[in-house]
Write a protein that holds these residues in place. Sequence first.
Motif, mmCIF file in Angstrom:
data_model
loop_
_atom_site.group_PDB
_atom_site.id
_atom_site.type_symbol
_atom_site.label_atom_id
_atom_site.label_comp_id
_atom_site.label_asym_id
_atom_site.label_seq_id
_atom_site.Cartn_x
_atom_site.Cartn_y
_atom_site.Cartn_z
ATOM 1 N N ARG A 214 10.452 -15.698 35.063
ATOM 2 C CA ARG A 214 11.001 -15.552 33.701
ATOM 3 C C ARG A 214 10.072 -14.732 32.806
ATOM 4 O O ARG A 214 10.510 -13.805 32.126
ATOM 5 C CB ARG A 214 11.217 -16.951 33.079
ATOM 6 C CG ARG A 214 11.826 -16.916 31.687
ATOM 7 C CD ARG A 214 11.756 -18.270 30.987
ATOM 8 N NE ARG A 214 10.397 -18.642 30.603
ATOM 9 C CZ ARG A 214 9.739 -18.138 29.542
ATOM 10 N NH1 ARG A 214 10.319 -17.239 28.774
ATOM 11 N NH2 ARG A 214 8.508 -18.543 29.273
ATOM 12 N N ILE A 215 8.799 -15.073 32.830
ATOM 13 C CA ILE A 215 7.842 -14.404 31.933
ATOM 14 C C ILE A 215 7.775 -12.905 32.231
ATOM 15 O O ILE A 215 7.680 -12.082 31.321
ATOM 16 C CB ILE A 215 6.439 -15.043 32.074
ATOM 17 C CG1 ILE A 215 6.431 -16.424 31.426
ATOM 18 C CG2 ILE A 215 5.363 -14.153 31.438
ATOM 19 C CD1 ILE A 215 5.154 -17.214 31.665
ATOM 20 N N GLY B 15 10.040 -11.041 33.143
ATOM 21 C CA GLY B 15 11.252 -10.348 32.692
ATOM 22 C C GLY B 15 12.245 -10.072 33.800
ATOM 23 O O GLY B 15 13.131 -9.219 33.650
ATOM 24 N N GLY C 101 14.440 -12.232 34.907
ATOM 25 C CA GLY C 101 15.621 -13.071 34.743
ATOM 26 C C GLY C 101 15.234 -14.529 34.932
ATOM 27 O O GLY C 101 14.090 -14.914 34.665
ATOM 28 N N THR C 102 16.186 -15.327 35.408
ATOM 29 C CA THR C 102 15.884 -16.738 35.669
ATOM 30 C C THR C 102 16.224 -17.072 37.124
ATOM 31 O O THR C 102 17.169 -16.523 37.687
ATOM 32 C CB THR C 102 16.702 -17.678 34.752
ATOM 33 O OG1 THR C 102 18.091 -17.365 34.892
ATOM 34 C CG2 THR C 102 16.297 -17.505 33.297
ATOM 35 N N ILE D 18 20.573 -15.546 35.950
ATOM 36 C CA ILE D 18 20.427 -14.325 35.145
ATOM 37 C C ILE D 18 19.470 -13.391 35.874
ATOM 38 O O ILE D 18 18.394 -13.807 36.314
ATOM 39 C CB ILE D 18 19.886 -14.644 33.734
ATOM 40 C CG1 ILE D 18 20.858 -15.572 32.993
ATOM 41 C CG2 ILE D 18 19.664 -13.360 32.935
ATOM 42 C CD1 ILE D 18 20.286 -16.176 31.728
ATOM 43 N N GLY E 137 9.431 -12.154 29.039
ATOM 44 C CA GLY E 137 10.812 -12.604 29.077
ATOM 45 C C GLY E 137 11.124 -13.678 28.039
ATOM 46 O O GLY E 137 10.288 -14.533 27.743
ATOM 47 N N ASP F 291 15.968 -16.481 28.706
ATOM 48 C CA ASP F 291 16.802 -16.013 29.821
ATOM 49 C C ASP F 291 16.035 -15.110 30.783
ATOM 50 O O ASP F 291 16.627 -14.512 31.694
ATOM 51 C CB ASP F 291 18.015 -15.236 29.290
ATOM 52 C CG ASP F 291 19.012 -16.156 28.602
ATOM 53 O OD1 ASP F 291 19.020 -17.368 28.912
ATOM 54 O OD2 ASP F 291 19.777 -15.659 27.755
ATOM 55 N N GLY F 292 14.736 -14.968 30.551
ATOM 56 C CA GLY F 292 13.939 -14.100 31.427
ATOM 57 C C GLY F 292 14.236 -12.626 31.221
ATOM 58 O O GLY F 292 14.013 -11.805 32.114
ATOM 59 N N ILE F 293 14.734 -12.293 30.058
ATOM 60 C CA ILE F 293 15.109 -10.906 29.762
ATOM 61 C C ILE F 293 14.205 -10.364 28.651
ATOM 62 O O ILE F 293 13.897 -11.074 27.688
ATOM 63 C CB ILE F 293 16.597 -10.831 29.330
ATOM 64 C CG1 ILE F 293 17.513 -11.257 30.496
ATOM 65 C CG2 ILE F 293 16.957 -9.431 28.834
ATOM 66 C CD1 ILE F 293 17.483 -10.379 31.723
ATOM 67 N N ILE F 294 13.761 -9.117 28.809
ATOM 68 C CA ILE F 294 12.969 -8.453 27.759
ATOM 69 C C ILE F 294 13.815 -7.292 27.251
ATOM 70 O O ILE F 294 13.816 -6.203 27.827
ATOM 71 C CB ILE F 294 11.632 -7.921 28.320
ATOM 72 C CG1 ILE F 294 10.870 -9.018 29.077
ATOM 73 C CG2 ILE F 294 10.776 -7.361 27.174
ATOM 74 C CD1 ILE F 294 9.663 -8.509 29.861
#
Lengths: 173, 227
Positions: A87-88, A90, A92-93, A111, B22, B25-28
């Motif tokens: 997640r961190i 970027g 998604g999950t 995601i 993120g 939702d783990g989105i940047i």
Amino acid sequence: MVELDLKIDFDEEKRLVNISGTLMAVHCHHFNTNLFQSLEDAGYVDGHEIVRGAAEKVAFKQFSTILKTQNPPAVSDKLAMAVELFRILGFGTIKLDGLSDDCTGIAISPISHLCKGWMGKFGKRKEPLCFFTAGFIQGVCEAITGTDLGTFKVVETQCISVGDNTCSFEVNK
Amino acid sequence: MAIGPKEENDIIKAVHSLGIQGDADGIIETFGVLLTNMYADYYNTLSFDYEKEVMKVAGEEMEDICARLLIYAAQDCAVNTVGGIWASPEWEAVVQPHVETKEDVIYGMVAVTNALGWGNWKVIEVVPFKKLVMEAYSPYEALGYVEKYGATAKRGKCYMLEGVVGGFMDLVYPPGTEDKAINEVRPTPGQKDLPDRIENYICVDEELCIAKGDNHCKFIGVPNEEK
């Protein structure tokens, strides 16, 4: 719940970013999806396996480094740390609570950076996309179980990019 | 006010203060694109294993064709992402106060990208609409190539930076805009036609590269005669 403690370092002279022992670079979905497409369309090589293998190696290296300084006894806690890392960064999950203590089972990614980026740029796909995520799961499972690269095989069975609700992965040894 | 080392360091700190990681939702999602903190060696493996495998099957002459594809991937990224950065409120707050000329925009873009973990690089010469010369001293691509294969490359290996050099020129010097002011060329947030600017410029072969044994890498961007 164990909180993930990432060591983030920026080398002022070389302008390089190191996160828990691994060089990282910020890039966008255009770059990530274009690269994937170049490999997928290459024809001469199995681009999917190159992507999967590359992701497996880097995730294994970084997560092994993380576990050297932060190694909770419960596999479920280690898997929770991997979820947080994903997640961190970027990507998604992902949900890894469907994996047993030997790290086999079902993983879900509700995601996905790659699916979101691909569909925004190129539209819906006919074949699953998430070879990066499959490789990431392989790498962290190998780091957690202390096994060699190549021990785990992850296959994506559902993918958001083809119209499924989530990405789903079978995780086997 | 030009962008020198002090301003560049301020810009880097400002970019880092954005906390590029993120959300729930783990989105940047920033600068109009989706970002990741990706593994440098993931990119290196994709580039170098890919071209080596292709060359093994189809011959050494495929190296330039593979390079072209990989460079395009980065040039597309540069036009979209760096274009988004240039259009962003963050640019307005941090970089724009230092911008008086179109050339300052290039220096600002380099300062921002020096925060992203690509390695240290800088502008050597800008001739508007004609030439952009840049040097890199620690690019993750060349460093990764040397770590894996030694300084054995026959051509430059910084495909990503080659693409970005062309992308910088595409953004700042669109053909036919010689008489336009900076703000007429600057993208607006979410501008959809940025991809139309791509490949009006190219980076000619990376003249010097650490992967070839040179002590730094050198890039020259010029108008694309094929377009």
